[in-house]
Design a protein around this motif. Structure first.
Motif, PDB file in Angstrom:
ATOM      1  N   GLN A 248      59.430  34.355  53.458  1.00 44.43           N
ATOM      2  CA  GLN A 248      59.965  32.996  53.533  1.00 44.43           C
ATOM      3  C   GLN A 248      60.994  32.734  52.424  1.00 44.43           C
ATOM      4  O   GLN A 248      61.461  31.601  52.271  1.00 44.43           O
ATOM      5  CB  GLN A 248      58.832  31.976  53.421  1.00 44.43           C
ATOM      6  CG  GLN A 248      57.770  32.103  54.491  1.00 44.43           C
ATOM      7  CD  GLN A 248      58.326  31.982  55.891  1.00 44.43           C
ATOM      8  OE1 GLN A 248      58.979  30.998  56.224  1.00 44.43           O
ATOM      9  NE2 GLN A 248      58.082  32.991  56.718  1.00 44.43           N
ATOM     10  N   GLY A 249      61.311  33.770  51.663  1.00 45.65           N
ATOM     11  CA  GLY A 249      62.293  33.624  50.591  1.00 45.65           C
ATOM     12  C   GLY A 249      61.723  33.045  49.317  1.00 45.65           C
ATOM     13  O   GLY A 249      62.465  32.509  48.479  1.00 45.65           O
ATOM     14  N   THR A 250      60.426  33.173  49.113  1.00 42.54           N
ATOM     15  CA  THR A 250      59.732  32.613  47.959  1.00 42.54           C
ATOM     16  C   THR A 250      59.129  33.735  47.128  1.00 42.54           C
ATOM     17  O   THR A 250      58.594  34.708  47.670  1.00 42.54           O
ATOM     18  CB  THR A 250      58.632  31.637  48.429  1.00 42.54           C
ATOM     19  OG1 THR A 250      59.248  30.595  49.195  1.00 42.54           O
ATOM     20  CG2 THR A 250      57.880  31.030  47.254  1.00 42.54           C
ATOM     21  N   LEU A 251      59.206  33.599  45.816  1.00 45.92           N
ATOM     22  CA  LEU A 251      58.693  34.620  44.899  1.00 45.92           C
ATOM     23  C   LEU A 251      57.176  34.509  44.770  1.00 45.92           C
ATOM     24  O   LEU A 251      56.672  33.484  44.301  1.00 45.92           O
ATOM     25  CB  LEU A 251      59.334  34.452  43.519  1.00 45.92           C
ATOM     26  CG  LEU A 251      58.776  35.320  42.388  1.00 45.92           C
ATOM     27  CD1 LEU A 251      59.123  36.788  42.624  1.00 45.92           C
ATOM     28  CD2 LEU A 251      59.283  34.849  41.031  1.00 45.92           C
ATOM     29  N   PRO A 252      56.411  35.544  45.152  1.00 41.95           N
ATOM     30  CA  PRO A 252      54.969  35.512  44.935  1.00 41.95           C
ATOM     31  C   PRO A 252      54.638  35.894  43.481  1.00 41.95           C
ATOM     32  O   PRO A 252      55.057  36.933  42.994  1.00 41.95           O
ATOM     33  CB  PRO A 252      54.431  36.581  45.896  1.00 41.95           C
ATOM     34  CG  PRO A 252      55.595  37.006  46.755  1.00 41.95           C
ATOM     35  CD  PRO A 252      56.813  36.723  45.945  1.00 41.95           C
ATOM     36  N   MET A 253      53.870  35.035  42.811  1.00 40.88           N
ATOM     37  CA  MET A 253      53.339  35.325  41.477  1.00 40.88           C
ATOM     38  C   MET A 253      51.827  35.426  41.635  1.00 40.88           C
ATOM     39  O   MET A 253      51.146  34.432  41.864  1.00 40.88           O
ATOM     40  CB  MET A 253      53.735  34.236  40.487  1.00 40.88           C
ATOM     41  CG  MET A 253      55.227  34.150  40.228  1.00 40.88           C
ATOM     42  SD  MET A 253      55.921  35.624  39.412  1.00 40.88           S
ATOM     43  CE  MET A 253      55.321  35.412  37.748  1.00 40.88           C
ATOM     44  N   ILE A 254      51.313  36.637  41.529  1.00 41.03           N
ATOM     45  CA  ILE A 254      49.986  36.983  42.000  1.00 41.03           C
ATOM     46  C   ILE A 254      49.007  37.086  40.834  1.00 41.03           C
ATOM     47  O   ILE A 254      49.267  37.776  39.845  1.00 41.03           O
ATOM     48  CB  ILE A 254      50.038  38.327  42.758  1.00 41.03           C
ATOM     49  CG1 ILE A 254      51.070  38.242  43.908  1.00 41.03           C
ATOM     50  CG2 ILE A 254      48.663  38.725  43.259  1.00 41.03           C
ATOM     51  CD1 ILE A 254      51.656  39.585  44.308  1.00 41.03           C
ATOM     52  N   MET A 255      47.854  36.422  40.990  1.00 41.71           N
ATOM     53  CA  MET A 255      46.795  36.454  39.990  1.00 41.71           C
ATOM     54  C   MET A 255      45.617  37.248  40.537  1.00 41.71           C
ATOM     55  O   MET A 255      44.978  36.820  41.500  1.00 41.71           O
ATOM     56  CB  MET A 255      46.349  35.022  39.652  1.00 41.71           C
ATOM     57  CG  MET A 255      47.443  34.127  39.108  1.00 41.71           C
ATOM     58  SD  MET A 255      46.961  32.378  38.999  1.00 41.71           S
ATOM     59  CE  MET A 255      47.154  31.854  40.722  1.00 41.71           C
ATOM     60  N   GLY A 256      45.360  38.440  39.941  1.00 43.30           N
ATOM     61  CA  GLY A 256      44.240  39.239  40.384  1.00 43.30           C
ATOM     62  C   GLY A 256      42.967  38.833  39.690  1.00 43.30           C
ATOM     63  O   GLY A 256      42.960  37.965  38.812  1.00 43.30           O
ATOM     64  N   GLY A 257      41.872  39.439  40.081  1.00 38.22           N
ATOM     65  CA  GLY A 257      41.776  40.589  40.956  1.00 38.22           C
ATOM     66  C   GLY A 257      41.887  41.905  40.185  1.00 38.22           C
ATOM     67  O   GLY A 257      42.512  42.021  39.155  1.00 38.22           O
ATOM     68  N   ASP A 258      41.166  42.922  40.727  1.00 33.13           N
ATOM     69  CA  ASP A 258      41.267  44.248  40.133  1.00 33.13           C
ATOM     70  C   ASP A 258      42.552  44.925  40.580  1.00 33.13           C
ATOM     71  O   ASP A 258      43.256  44.440  41.472  1.00 33.13           O
ATOM     72  CB  ASP A 258      40.015  45.088  40.445  1.00 33.13           C
ATOM     73  CG  ASP A 258      39.906  45.538  41.901  1.00 33.13           C
ATOM     74  OD1 ASP A 258      40.885  46.080  42.452  1.00 33.13           O
ATOM     75  OD2 ASP A 258      38.816  45.367  42.502  1.00 33.13           O
ATOM     76  N   HIS A 259      42.854  46.074  39.956  1.00 35.81           N
ATOM     77  CA  HIS A 259      44.169  46.672  40.162  1.00 35.81           C
ATOM     78  C   HIS A 259      44.311  47.393  41.488  1.00 35.81           C
ATOM     79  O   HIS A 259      45.412  47.824  41.852  1.00 35.81           O
ATOM     80  CB  HIS A 259      44.517  47.625  39.010  1.00 35.81           C
ATOM     81  CG  HIS A 259      45.967  47.595  38.656  1.00 35.81           C
ATOM     82  ND1 HIS A 259      46.457  48.026  37.447  1.00 35.81           N
ATOM     83  CD2 HIS A 259      47.054  47.178  39.357  1.00 35.81           C
ATOM     84  CE1 HIS A 259      47.770  47.873  37.417  1.00 35.81           C
ATOM     85  NE2 HIS A 259      48.149  47.369  38.566  1.00 35.81           N
ATOM     86  N   SER A 260      43.237  47.510  42.249  1.00 39.54           N
ATOM     87  CA  SER A 260      43.404  48.078  43.583  1.00 39.54           C
ATOM     88  C   SER A 260      44.322  47.210  44.436  1.00 39.54           C
ATOM     89  O   SER A 260      44.927  47.685  45.401  1.00 39.54           O
ATOM     90  CB  SER A 260      42.049  48.250  44.280  1.00 39.54           C
ATOM     91  OG  SER A 260      41.518  47.009  44.716  1.00 39.54           O
ATOM     92  N   ILE A 261      44.467  45.924  44.087  1.00 43.79           N
ATOM     93  CA  ILE A 261      45.331  45.039  44.876  1.00 43.79           C
ATOM     94  C   ILE A 261      46.802  45.405  44.737  1.00 43.79           C
ATOM     95  O   ILE A 261      47.630  44.942  45.521  1.00 43.79           O
ATOM     96  CB  ILE A 261      45.124  43.556  44.520  1.00 43.79           C
ATOM     97  CG1 ILE A 261      45.745  43.207  43.163  1.00 43.79           C
ATOM     98  CG2 ILE A 261      43.655  43.187  44.587  1.00 43.79           C
ATOM     99  CD1 ILE A 261      45.805  41.719  42.872  1.00 43.79           C
ATOM    100  N   GLY A 262      47.137  46.254  43.759  1.00 44.21           N
ATOM    101  CA  GLY A 262      48.529  46.679  43.626  1.00 44.21           C
ATOM    102  C   GLY A 262      49.058  47.330  44.886  1.00 44.21           C
ATOM    103  O   GLY A 262      50.217  47.133  45.260  1.00 44.21           O
ATOM    104  N   PHE A 263      48.191  48.125  45.542  1.00 46.25           N
ATOM    105  CA  PHE A 263      48.619  48.778  46.789  1.00 46.25           C
ATOM    106  C   PHE A 263      48.925  47.781  47.898  1.00 46.25           C
ATOM    107  O   PHE A 263      50.044  47.754  48.423  1.00 46.25           O
ATOM    108  CB  PHE A 263      47.563  49.800  47.223  1.00 46.25           C
ATOM    109  CG  PHE A 263      47.653  50.227  48.661  1.00 46.25           C
ATOM    110  CD1 PHE A 263      48.866  50.641  49.217  1.00 46.25           C
ATOM    111  CD2 PHE A 263      46.525  50.191  49.478  1.00 46.25           C
ATOM    112  CE1 PHE A 263      48.944  51.015  50.562  1.00 46.25           C
ATOM    113  CE2 PHE A 263      46.598  50.570  50.807  1.00 46.25           C
ATOM    114  CZ  PHE A 263      47.810  50.977  51.356  1.00 46.25           C
ATOM    115  N   PRO A 264      48.002  46.899  48.293  1.00 44.04           N
ATOM    116  CA  PRO A 264      48.344  45.975  49.383  1.00 44.04           C
ATOM    117  C   PRO A 264      49.435  44.976  49.011  1.00 44.04           C
ATOM    118  O   PRO A 264      50.197  44.548  49.887  1.00 44.04           O
ATOM    119  CB  PRO A 264      47.019  45.276  49.686  1.00 44.04           C
ATOM    120  CG  PRO A 264      46.208  45.419  48.448  1.00 44.04           C
ATOM    121  CD  PRO A 264      46.581  46.759  47.892  1.00 44.04           C
ATOM    122  N   CYS A 265      49.520  44.606  47.728  1.00 40.20           N
ATOM    123  CA  CYS A 265      50.599  43.691  47.329  1.00 40.20           C
ATOM    124  C   CYS A 265      51.956  44.379  47.464  1.00 40.20           C
ATOM    125  O   CYS A 265      52.902  43.815  48.038  1.00 40.20           O
ATOM    126  CB  CYS A 265      50.395  43.212  45.897  1.00 40.20           C
ATOM    127  SG  CYS A 265      49.045  42.042  45.667  1.00 40.20           S
TER     128      CYS A 265
END
Length: 383
Positions: free
Chosen positions: A175-192
């Motif tokens: 949608q043209g918006t910057l996601p700023m992501i709050m984890g969560g363990d580092h396995s989320i790096g792959f799906p992100c």
């Protein structure tokens, strides 16, 4: 004679002109006067409209409503990130420059869990901050249209949660918006990273700050937080040669991950490397590697890249990491060229002390946004 009257005889009553160099502090004093306050004034106006006027006994009514509806007071209110508006209808996320999003997932941990509470902890201590940074001369409220979209629903299954995360991040970025992501363990790096890669044209580079290499294929037969970059760099437009890992080292770098990194040709810098070549050269290398032939870069910040003495609330603490100001300098340096998304991961509030680990994550995120804003890499959706 009073004892203090003999102090500093050469400095007390001189007529010499005090010549100051171009101090950052003096420059910041001047620049603050150039920053508008329209969005703050609108927030106060809206707070009084929706939260009612305060009582007559309060003398200074300029910023106070009866019900809290904005930033003040910092100790109370409903904690979105930086007290930004909560966007319930995520279909409207494209109206914003930035969307803060939580990923409360920690099934991928291999030692201390608790990062499922990371988004809550990060949001809570973010209320300590204003939206203005003194040194950079940036007020995020006056520069960016920001919202908090809440958390991605993460069920108790690694694959299903990873799929959910990919869809959520891809929706925001598409949608043209910057996601700023709050984890969560580092396995989320792959799906992100997968969600970002699906949403861009061309190659995706990754800049990864960590003490751990995180390039194993599997850990205990699952994709754990030791594994994100093996799987991310299997994505066709996310090659391992565009992965640069900064701060790796110590006694928690599994050899299985080291072997994969060596085979795939990713770039690794240790803390000793960074001490030897300096922060500016580190930033230069990170940008050169990640951006080579790429059209976008994903930024991954693991709080355990910072020395364990500063970040007790994390799953795999490791002494010998960055000082906070060193990590922040690298993050700001790479962000000045722009990023497509950022994650701050491995904040585990159950192990934290006075929210200091969560505060490091908050500071990393807002510094990155301020650096991007200052260098014209984001913005434009404010009315």
């Amino acid at each position: 004679m009073s004892f203090y009257k003999s102090h500093a005889p050469k400095h007390r009553e001189h007529t010499r002109e005090v010549k100051l160099p171009e101090l950052e502090g003096m420059k910041a004093l001047r620049e603050e006067g150039q920053i508008p306050s329209r969005q703050w004034e609108e927030e106060v106006r809206r707070g009084k409209e929706f939260g009612l006027d305060c009582v007559d006994s309060i003398e200074d009514k300029s910023e106070i409503s009866c019900f809290q509806r904005g930033e003040l007071p910092h100790w109370s209110g409903i904690n979105t990130f930086l007290k930004t508006p909560y966007l319930e209808d995520v279909r409207k996320v494209g109206e914003y420059d930035v969307a803060f999003v939580g990923v409360p997932f920690d099934i991928g941990t291999t030692y201390r869990a608790g990062t499922r509470f990371g988004p809550q902890g990060i949001r809570r201590i973010s209320s300590l901050y204003t939206t203005y940074n003194f040194e950079m001369g940036v007020d995020l409220r006056e520069s960016l249209k920001m919202c908090d979209v809440g958390d991605i629903f993460c069920p108790a299954n690694i694959t299903k949660s990873h799929d959910q995360i990919t869809k959520g991040i891809a929706h925001i970025l598409s949608q043209g918006t910057l996601p700023m992501i709050m984890g969560g363990d580092h396995s989320i790096g792959f799906p992100c990273a997968r969600g970002v890669a699906q949403s861009i044209e061309g190659k995706l580079g990754i800049i990864h700050l960590d003490r751990h290499i995180d390039t194993q294929e599997k850990d205990m037969d699952e994709i754990m937080h030791t594994c994100p970059w093996f799987h991310a760099t299997n994505i066709p437009n996310c090659p391992p040669t565009n992965l640069v890992q900064v701060g790796i080292g110590g006694w928690q770098v599994p050899r299985a991950g080291v072997k994969k990194g060596r085979e795939r040709g990713s770039t690794v810098l240790t803390i000793s490397d960074i001490e030897r070549i300096g922060i500016e050269k580190t930033i230069e290398i990170a940008l050169e590697v990640a951006w080579k032939g790429a059209s976008a870069v994903y930024l991954s910040f693991d709080v355990d890249s910072v020395d364990a003495g500063f970040v007790p609330g994390t799953g795999w603490p490791e002494p010998g990491g960055f000082l906070p100001r060193e990590a922040l300098a690298i993050l700001k340096g790479v962000a000045k060229e722009g990023i497509a998304a950022m994650e701050a991961v491995e904040v585990s509030p159950p192990y934290d002390i006075s929210d200091i680990t969560a505060l490091v994550a908050v500071r990393a995120m807002v510094d990155v946004l301020a650096s991007m804003t200052k260098h014209g890499r984001i913005g434009g959706k404010l009315n």
